[in-house]
Design a protein around this motif. Structure first.
Motif, short mmCIF file in Angstrom:
data_model
loop_
_atom_site.label_atom_id
_atom_site.label_comp_id
_atom_site.label_asym_id
_atom_site.label_seq_id
_atom_site.Cartn_x
_atom_site.Cartn_y
_atom_site.Cartn_z
N TRP A 95 0.84 -1.17 -0.10
CA TRP A 95 -0.08 0.02 -0.04
C TRP A 95 0.94 1.18 0.09
N LEU A 96 1.91 1.06 0.63
CA LEU A 96 2.72 2.55 0.86
C LEU A 96 3.51 2.68 -0.36
N GLN A 97 3.61 1.61 -1.33
CA GLN A 97 4.22 2.02 -2.73
C GLN A 97 3.59 2.98 -3.57
N VAL A 126 -5.47 -2.63 7.83
CA VAL A 126 -4.95 -3.67 6.79
C VAL A 126 -6.07 -4.48 6.24
N ALA A 127 -7.06 -4.77 6.82
CA ALA A 127 -8.23 -5.44 6.44
C ALA A 127 -8.80 -4.69 5.24
N GLU A 128 -9.02 -3.24 5.31
CA GLU A 128 -9.46 -2.58 4.29
C GLU A 128 -8.45 -2.37 2.98
N TRP A 129 -7.06 -2.44 3.24
CA TRP A 129 -6.18 -2.19 2.19
C TRP A 129 -6.01 -3.57 1.55
N GLN A 130 -6.25 -4.56 2.30
CA GLN A 130 -5.95 -5.84 1.46
C GLN A 130 -7.20 -6.29 0.81
#
Length: 137
Positions: A95-97, A126-130
């Motif tokens: 995500w941070l990329q 983390v759940a949302e980003w995943q």
């Protein structure tokens, strides 16, 4: 009437999708624009590089692509298996990329752990980003 992407995309039924994106008002994406005489061929490389960058971050494989003068086509495969196997560290790192990170996530990556009161917030992020890492949107 259009149908929301959420209702159209069901990776459990098929993980493959053909996506088209086009320019509006006779604008040219790549190549020679006969209306203004300019050449936009240099944009083709930008688009291909962006496709490669996004494919490396998201859990979506690019099976095929074609960049045309005023639109492009992608054939995508949503890799739900890869998406589900991601660890919290991998999710945050991916995500941070592309996006600036939430301070809690940045702290977690730097220190390897966080306070228990921040753990719930991190788990939600983390759940949302995943979920988003496997979304065509």
């Amino acid at each position: 009437m259009t149908i929301s992407r959420r209702k159209l995309i069901e990776p459990q039924i098929t993980p493959f999708y053909h996506v088209i994106n086009r320019c509006v008002r006779r604008a040219y994406l790549c190549g020679d624009d006969p209306y203004n005489g300019k050449n936009y061929q240099h944009r083709r490389g930008w688009i291909v590089n962006k496709i490669k960058q996004l494919a490396a971050v998201f859990c979506i494989d690019v099976c095929a692509y074609a960049v045309m003068s005023n639109h492009y086509h992608l054939v995508l495969k949503i890799d739900t298996e890869q998406q589900q196997k991601l660890t919290p560290e991998e999710v945050i790192s991916r995500w941070l990329q592309l996006f600036s990170g939430h301070p809690i996530a940045v702290d977690f990556l730097k220190e390897g752990q966080i306070d228990s009161d921040k753990q719930q917030a991190l788990s939600t992020l983390v759940a949302e980003w995943q979920q988003r890492l496997g979304s065509i949107s």
